[in-house]
Design a protein around this motif. Structure first.
Motif, PDB file in Angstrom:
ATOM      1  N   GLY A  95      20.323 -41.351   0.024  1.00 53.80           N
ATOM      2  CA  GLY A  95      21.336 -41.059   0.852  1.00 53.80           C
ATOM      3  C   GLY A  95      20.969 -39.379   0.810  1.00 53.80           C
ATOM      4  N   ASN A  96      21.024 -38.805   1.985  1.00 56.26           N
ATOM      5  CA  ASN A  96      21.428 -37.407   2.177  1.00 56.26           C
ATOM      6  C   ASN A  96      21.598 -36.288   3.299  1.00 56.26           C
ATOM      7  OD1 ASN A  96      19.823 -35.273   1.157  1.00 56.26           O
ATOM      8  ND2 ASN A  96      18.632 -34.788   3.301  1.00 56.26           N
ATOM      9  N   LEU A  97      22.630 -35.280   3.410  1.00 52.96           N
ATOM     10  CA  LEU A  97      23.015 -34.684   4.029  1.00 52.96           C
ATOM     11  C   LEU A  97      23.085 -33.083   4.648  1.00 52.96           C
ATOM     12  CD1 LEU A  97      25.821 -34.720   6.644  1.00 52.96           C
ATOM     13  CD2 LEU A  97      27.057 -34.102   4.574  1.00 52.96           C
ATOM     14  N   SER A  98      22.281 -32.904   5.169  1.00 57.30           N
ATOM     15  CA  SER A  98      21.892 -31.079   5.178  1.00 57.30           C
ATOM     16  C   SER A  98      22.329 -31.059   7.043  1.00 57.30           C
ATOM     17  CB  SER A  98      20.270 -31.444   5.737  1.00 57.30           C
ATOM     18  OG  SER A  98      19.791 -33.162   6.748  1.00 57.30           O
ATOM     19  N   ALA A  99      22.125 -29.807   6.547  1.00 61.03           N
ATOM     20  CA  ALA A  99      22.885 -28.383   7.684  1.00 61.03           C
ATOM     21  C   ALA A  99      21.958 -27.225   7.411  1.00 61.03           C
ATOM     22  CB  ALA A  99      24.068 -28.561   7.741  1.00 61.03           C
ATOM     23  N   ASN A 100      21.627 -26.518   9.124  1.00 59.31           N
ATOM     24  CA  ASN A 100      21.093 -25.706   8.906  1.00 59.31           C
ATOM     25  C   ASN A 100      21.244 -24.874   9.975  1.00 59.31           C
ATOM     26  OD1 ASN A 100      17.947 -25.935   7.780  1.00 59.31           O
ATOM     27  ND2 ASN A 100      18.501 -28.153   9.228  1.00 59.31           N
ATOM     28  N   MET A 101      21.094 -23.643   9.862  1.00 54.38           N
ATOM     29  CA  MET A 101      21.951 -22.824  10.657  1.00 54.38           C
ATOM     30  C   MET A 101      20.979 -21.968  10.986  1.00 54.38           C
ATOM     31  SD  MET A 101      25.506 -20.594  10.590  1.00 54.38           S
ATOM     32  CE  MET A 101      26.407 -19.850  12.210  1.00 54.38           C
ATOM     33  N   THR A 102      21.234 -21.290  12.389  1.00 51.32           N
ATOM     34  CA  THR A 102      20.095 -19.681  12.717  1.00 51.32           C
ATOM     35  C   THR A 102      20.552 -19.068  12.906  1.00 51.32           C
ATOM     36  OG1 THR A 102      18.484 -21.487  14.412  1.00 51.32           O
ATOM     37  CG2 THR A 102      19.000 -19.235  14.693  1.00 51.32           C
ATOM     38  N   ILE A 103      20.155 -18.392  11.833  1.00 50.52           N
ATOM     39  CA  ILE A 103      20.892 -16.453  11.346  1.00 50.52           C
ATOM     40  C   ILE A 103      20.415 -15.816  12.190  1.00 50.52           C
ATOM     41  CG2 ILE A 103      21.626 -14.601  10.261  1.00 50.52           C
ATOM     42  CD1 ILE A 103      21.811 -16.313   7.841  1.00 50.52           C
ATOM     43  N   PHE A 104      19.365 -15.155  13.071  1.00 53.57           N
ATOM     44  CA  PHE A 104      18.617 -14.592  13.945  1.00 53.57           C
ATOM     45  C   PHE A 104      17.742 -15.159  14.371  1.00 53.57           C
ATOM     46  CE2 PHE A 104      15.426 -10.942  14.675  1.00 53.57           C
ATOM     47  CZ  PHE A 104      16.355 -10.209  15.711  1.00 53.57           C
ATOM     48  N   ASN A 105      17.059 -15.358  15.505  1.00 53.92           N
ATOM     49  CA  ASN A 105      15.997 -15.697  16.114  1.00 53.92           C
ATOM     50  C   ASN A 105      15.045 -14.823  16.838  1.00 53.92           C
ATOM     51  OD1 ASN A 105      17.659 -16.252  17.603  1.00 53.92           O
ATOM     52  ND2 ASN A 105      16.802 -19.027  18.605  1.00 53.92           N
ATOM     53  N   GLY A 106      15.622 -13.865  17.062  1.00 55.90           N
ATOM     54  CA  GLY A 106      14.823 -12.562  18.260  1.00 55.90           C
ATOM     55  C   GLY A 106      15.773 -12.750  19.499  1.00 55.90           C
ATOM     56  N   PHE A 107      17.029 -12.964  19.195  1.00 59.06           N
ATOM     57  CA  PHE A 107      17.946 -13.453  19.993  1.00 59.06           C
ATOM     58  C   PHE A 107      17.681 -14.066  21.363  1.00 59.06           C
ATOM     59  CE2 PHE A 107      17.609  -8.213  19.113  1.00 59.06           C
ATOM     60  CZ  PHE A 107      18.638  -8.326  18.529  1.00 59.06           C
ATOM     61  N   SER A 108      16.813 -15.186  20.053  1.00 61.95           N
ATOM     62  CA  SER A 108      16.900 -15.821  21.907  1.00 61.95           C
ATOM     63  C   SER A 108      17.882 -17.007  21.803  1.00 61.95           C
ATOM     64  CB  SER A 108      15.340 -16.912  20.640  1.00 61.95           C
ATOM     65  OG  SER A 108      15.418 -18.316  21.867  1.00 61.95           O
ATOM     66  N   ASN A 109      18.586 -17.440  21.324  1.00 61.68           N
ATOM     67  CA  ASN A 109      19.591 -17.755  21.564  1.00 61.68           C
ATOM     68  C   ASN A 109      20.983 -17.489  22.836  1.00 61.68           C
ATOM     69  OD1 ASN A 109      19.479 -20.204  20.157  1.00 61.68           O
ATOM     70  ND2 ASN A 109      21.035 -19.901  18.362  1.00 61.68           N
ATOM     71  N   ALA A 110      20.916 -15.786  22.074  1.00 62.87           N
ATOM     72  CA  ALA A 110      21.737 -14.748  23.381  1.00 62.87           C
ATOM     73  C   ALA A 110      21.015 -14.680  24.802  1.00 62.87           C
ATOM     74  CB  ALA A 110      22.115 -13.518  22.122  1.00 62.87           C
TER      75      ALA A 110
END
Length: 454
Positions: A95-110
């Motif tokens: 069993g596995n639980l994982s999390a990922n968070m983008t800190i910076f992606n070239g302002f793509s999200n903003a």
């Protein structure tokens, strides 16, 4: 049986009466807005754009995923949990639980959020634009029906006048004081007028069908459209100056706002592609555990003391817990010129959006200019037609009296009648021309105020 037939006849008659539905201009517009496919499609697109906007906001949140597995293996295998080679039937799980968070992606999200918001605003304005176009189409179709009905009334009134004169000439001919030439002249005019009335009725049915189709109603149903009226004060009211109407139209125009929002979205898209060469930084973490049937309960000497039990699985879960964290930096050193191509395509899209905005402004400018000029001309024509008809009516009354007294010939009388008829038709066209152009300008400025019905 007679009573049954009478009841059936009354039922059919009442059904026919109640089946007819009279629609006002306001009701016709509302039906069109409810049924129009372009409006429904635009609303669906706006719903989709709103969902995309919400997703662009949620892209800032971390992602979380969980996984679990159960495995069966037969024969020689390396058991990672027990840490050795085994040659047996192995049952295992994890069993596995994982999390990922983008800190910076070239302002793509903003920038993506801003672009999605602009697309959503453009979609909302497209809905308003579809409503505006539908209102204009219904107003045009409705007034075509009403003006044709008014023209038909004028034609029928002309026929009544001709019939009166025909009856008079027939009486004179029977009395021996008239002649058949005049009788045939009037009969010929009545026949020509009958043909004109038939043509007007055909035009009316064609306009009526066009309007019903525009409303997406069933042509087999019986619909009648209630006329709209305007008094002399409304028809002769001073027109608001062109610059004021033009500025209001530009400020309200959904097509221009939609084009502006699309241009804004295209600019954000260009920035996204230009920043695609920047590195991206991602933070991640995971926690997991596993178990295996090869891990047996053993004594201090390593001998198996009993088979695997449920409480042993719990112990394995606790002993085999693994945790991890990672910080990933991705630098796009070479992307086979994909970033460069994307920048070029985004620039082209932005340029096309600029052209779309310019075209929307030019289209609206031409429409407002034409509608304003047509309204001005219609008002001028109405004033002239109104004054002309007063004189034509007086001239006709004199001509009618003189013709009946035998002091003028038939041709002169007919010319006077034709002049009166033409004046009435011109006044009808000018009247509804004013109403139509005024409503169109009100639609452009977002100030639609429907006139009263008869």
């Amino acid at each position: 049986m007679k009573k049954i037939y009478t009841c059936l006849a009354l039922l059919l008659l009442s059904t026919g009466v109640f089946a007819q539905q009279t629609l006002t201009l306001e009701e016709a517009i509302q039906i069109a807005l409810d049924n129009n496919i372009d409006i429904k499609r635009a609303k669906n697109n706006a719903i989709g754009a709103k969902a995309t906007l919400l997703q662009s906001r949620l892209n800032f949140l971390p992602s979380l995923s969980a996984s679990a597995g159960h495995n069966w293996a037969e024969g020689l295998n390396f058991d990672q949990t027990s840490g050795g080679l085994v040659n047996t039937t192995t049952l295992s799980g994890s069993g596995n639980l994982s999390a990922n968070m983008t800190i910076f992606n070239g302002f793509s999200n903003a920038l993506g959020k801003k672009r999605s918001k602009a697309f959503y605003q453009a979609a909302e304005e497209t809905v308003k634009g579809s409503i505006q176009n539908t209102e204009a189409s219904v107003v045009g179709g409705f007034l075509n029906v009403i003006s044709t009905k008014e023209s038909l009334k004028v034609a029928e009134q002309r026929r009544e006048l001709l019939l009166e004169q025909l009856e008079r000439e027939e009486k004179r001919e029977r009395a021996g004081v008239g002649n058949m030439e005049q009788v045939y002249n009037f009969r010929s005019q009545v026949a020509q007028q009958d043909l004109a009335i038939v043509n007007l009725k055909n035009t009316l049915e064609s306009n009526r069908l066009t309007l019903i189709q525009l409303l997406l109603l069933n042509p087999a149903d019986d619909y009648e459209f209630e006329g709209i009226t305007a008094n002399d004060a409304e028809l002769e009211a001073t027109i608001e100056d062109y610059s004021s109407i033009f500025n209001k139209s530009m400020a309200y125009a959904p097509s221009i706002k939609s084009a502006e929002y699309n241009l804004e979205a295209a600019k954000h898209g260009l920035k996204i592609s230009e920043f695609a060469w920047l590195p991206s930084l991602t933070l991640g973490g995971s926690i997991g555990t596993n178990w295996s049937s090869n891990v047996k309960a053993r004594d201090a000497n390593g001998d198996i003391i009993r088979p695997l039990r449920v409480e042993d699985l719990s112990t394995q879960f606790e002993n085999n817990v693994s945790k991890g964290a990672r910080l990933s930096l991705n630098i796009p050193l070479f992307t086979r010129f994909q970033n460069r191509t994307q920048v070029q395509q985004s620039k082209i899209q932005m340029l096309n959006s600029e052209l779309g905005l310019e075209q929307a402004k030019n289209t609206l400018t031409n429409q407002v200019q034409q509608a304003y000029l047509n309204l001005t001309n219609a008002k001028t024509t109405y004033a002239a037609a109104k004054a002309s008809l007063e004189n034509l009516n007086k001239s006709y009354e004199f001509a009618k009296t003189r013709y009946e007294n035998g002091t003028i010939d038939f041709v002169t009388y007919l010319q006077s009648l034709n002049g009166k008829n033409s004046g009435e038709l011109e006044l009808v066209r000018a009247k509804y021309g004013i109403m139509f152009r005024k409503l169109i300008l009100d639609i452009f400025t977002g100030e639609l105020n429907l006139p009263s019905s008869n």
